[in-house]
Write a protein that holds these residues in place. Sequence first.
Motif, PDB file in Angstrom:
ATOM      1  N   SER A 135    -101.764  77.495  -8.566  1.00  0.00           N
ATOM      2  CA  SER A 135    -100.818  78.566  -8.257  1.00  0.00           C
ATOM      3  C   SER A 135    -100.069  78.197  -6.980  1.00  0.00           C
ATOM      4  O   SER A 135    -100.478  77.303  -6.230  1.00  0.00           O
ATOM      5  CB  SER A 135    -101.566  79.888  -8.054  1.00  0.00           C
ATOM      6  OG  SER A 135    -102.322  79.845  -6.838  1.00  0.00           O
ATOM      7  N   GLN A 136     -98.987  78.908  -6.734  1.00  0.00           N
ATOM      8  CA  GLN A 136     -98.234  78.653  -5.505  1.00  0.00           C
ATOM      9  C   GLN A 136     -99.062  79.005  -4.278  1.00  0.00           C
ATOM     10  O   GLN A 136     -98.978  78.336  -3.242  1.00  0.00           O
ATOM     11  CB  GLN A 136     -96.918  79.453  -5.508  1.00  0.00           C
ATOM     12  CG  GLN A 136     -95.989  79.107  -6.656  1.00  0.00           C
ATOM     13  CD  GLN A 136     -95.655  77.642  -6.709  1.00  0.00           C
ATOM     14  OE1 GLN A 136     -95.132  77.084  -5.745  1.00  0.00           O
ATOM     15  NE2 GLN A 136     -95.955  76.997  -7.825  1.00  0.00           N
ATOM     16  N   ASP A 144    -102.039  85.051  -2.735  1.00  0.00           N
ATOM     17  CA  ASP A 144    -101.912  85.304  -4.177  1.00  0.00           C
ATOM     18  C   ASP A 144    -102.384  86.709  -4.544  1.00  0.00           C
ATOM     19  O   ASP A 144    -103.157  86.891  -5.490  1.00  0.00           O
ATOM     20  CB  ASP A 144    -102.729  84.281  -4.984  1.00  0.00           C
ATOM     21  CG  ASP A 144    -101.968  82.985  -5.259  1.00  0.00           C
ATOM     22  OD1 ASP A 144    -100.756  83.047  -5.514  1.00  0.00           O
ATOM     23  OD2 ASP A 144    -102.595  81.913  -5.216  1.00  0.00           O
ATOM     24  N   GLU A 318     -97.185  82.400 -13.102  1.00  0.00           N
ATOM     25  CA  GLU A 318     -97.890  82.790 -11.878  1.00  0.00           C
ATOM     26  C   GLU A 318     -98.658  84.091 -12.081  1.00  0.00           C
ATOM     27  O   GLU A 318     -99.798  84.229 -11.613  1.00  0.00           O
ATOM     28  CB  GLU A 318     -96.891  82.945 -10.718  1.00  0.00           C
ATOM     29  CG  GLU A 318     -96.316  81.638 -10.194  1.00  0.00           C
ATOM     30  CD  GLU A 318     -97.353  80.753  -9.529  1.00  0.00           C
ATOM     31  OE1 GLU A 318     -98.200  81.272  -8.765  1.00  0.00           O
ATOM     32  OE2 GLU A 318     -97.329  79.529  -9.780  1.00  0.00           O
ATOM     33  N   GLN A 322    -102.756  84.636 -11.821  1.00  0.00           N
ATOM     34  CA  GLN A 322    -103.326  85.639 -10.926  1.00  0.00           C
ATOM     35  C   GLN A 322    -104.248  86.608 -11.666  1.00  0.00           C
ATOM     36  O   GLN A 322    -105.251  87.081 -11.105  1.00  0.00           O
ATOM     37  CB  GLN A 322    -102.188  86.392 -10.241  1.00  0.00           C
ATOM     38  CG  GLN A 322    -102.543  86.957  -8.893  1.00  0.00           C
ATOM     39  CD  GLN A 322    -101.315  87.402  -8.122  1.00  0.00           C
ATOM     40  OE1 GLN A 322    -101.188  88.580  -7.803  1.00  0.00           O
ATOM     41  NE2 GLN A 322    -100.408  86.496  -7.827  1.00  0.00           N
ATOM     42  N   TRP A 412     -97.037  85.269  -4.349  1.00  0.00           N
ATOM     43  CA  TRP A 412     -98.135  84.532  -3.725  1.00  0.00           C
ATOM     44  C   TRP A 412     -98.291  84.807  -2.229  1.00  0.00           C
ATOM     45  O   TRP A 412     -99.347  84.551  -1.668  1.00  0.00           O
ATOM     46  CB  TRP A 412     -97.998  83.030  -3.963  1.00  0.00           C
ATOM     47  CG  TRP A 412     -96.787  82.363  -3.370  1.00  0.00           C
ATOM     48  CD1 TRP A 412     -96.685  81.786  -2.126  1.00  0.00           C
ATOM     49  CD2 TRP A 412     -95.498  82.173  -3.988  1.00  0.00           C
ATOM     50  NE1 TRP A 412     -95.426  81.262  -1.938  1.00  0.00           N
ATOM     51  CE2 TRP A 412     -94.678  81.472  -3.078  1.00  0.00           C
ATOM     52  CE3 TRP A 412     -94.964  82.516  -5.224  1.00  0.00           C
ATOM     53  CZ2 TRP A 412     -93.358  81.130  -3.360  1.00  0.00           C
ATOM     54  CZ3 TRP A 412     -93.647  82.167  -5.510  1.00  0.00           C
ATOM     55  CH2 TRP A 412     -92.867  81.489  -4.591  1.00  0.00           C
TER      56      TRP A 412
END
Length: 433
Positions: A135-136, A144, A318, A322, A412
């Motif tokens: 993830s970012q 996040d 994303e 999450q 994020w």
Amino acid sequence: MPGPHLIPRHAAAQVDAALADTRVVLISGARQSGKSTLVRIVAGDRLAERRDLDRAQDRAAAVTDPVGFVDSTDLLVIDEIQRVPELLLAIKASVDEDPRPGRYLLTGSSRLFGMVAAPDALPGRMETVELWPFSQGELDGEPDGFIDAIFALGPDLRHESIVTRAEYAFRTVRGGLPEATSRNDPRRRQRFLDAYVQALVDRDVRQLSDIQHKGELRRLVRLLAARSSTIIAANSLESALGLSRPTISRYLQALEEIFLVKRIPGWSRNLGTRATAAAKLIFVDPGIAANETAVDARSMLRPGAPFGPLLETFVLSELSRQLTWCEQQAELFHYRDQSKFEVDAVLENRSGQVVGVEVKAASAVGPDDFRGLRRLADRLGDDFIAGVVLYTGTSTLPFGDKLRAMPVSSLWQVAAPSEGGRRVSEWDGRAGR
């Protein structure tokens, strides 16, 4: 203890917790998403044996003597379990005889429940932890926490950003596969992604489905990339590929089973309608979608470029990541009604509360961008928590009751409220690629 170059993974705490009370734990996800490294970290403090079914000698032993292969008094780690699904019966017999938790830690690059060859998916004995590419927030060391925060705070959530449109374009084409994120040269990243997809087609898809038209399958992947974040029906692809509808449906299923694509179901309050609603398709990794359409970060910013659908793919992927670790137990849908009102993402928790998310690849938004969200709010009443348009601007702006425009980076950079600005875990800093 792994070195400082390893990137912490949110899934590490989930795996550790599952091993404490569950007999078999499966880490499932796309190839090269970091499963093997995560396993090494989680198993590092335990007495453990390891087998790798990508190795010919391990695979031969598993096929010849499955009972002996899974016989271990310590934690047994088996990588790529989908290569010999017959082992599941031997594992089932073993854990039924000795039901201690933490007996087996498996990894898989195909969904066991979707595999025709899988004789038993260990119901009641196995917990699955889904591992996506980075993830970012994992890449940046950010919390996040958007999903937990928006359900907790609703329209009171605020976020200011300094992320530019050019950076959003870069993040989208980079994606989150560990090997791709480590390559700074775009040409080297392109070569890796080309080889990655070809390997999936040549090896993993063939294991799941009877592939008679490998060239057409490769063209299907490119065609799907060009239509990522849209509703995909097999009949709409028939003329473009010259394949029958059942064949296309089978190939789509196989691509989803190997975690290349994900189908997001349509949302409705009526469960019967929801079950038959057309699904939207995204690529699990937006970098692959961008590469398959020959788009780089610079060309994404040009007029007429597919920045919109690729940014939507980025956002939906994303959100999907999450949802695998956030505290809020929610599901991801999209919304489209007969009057052509649409919402890109609908998050619904187990209490029936809903957050709507629209994605705009623009640095400014207007009232018309909230059309679908207003329709959703009217339908839901008090169950509508908030409607958010994620855009490439920098500020949080109000657009009516419960409606806000927010920067995409809030996904994020926002922290879950219960964690005081930081996602805390005993595994923080210990999980890697």
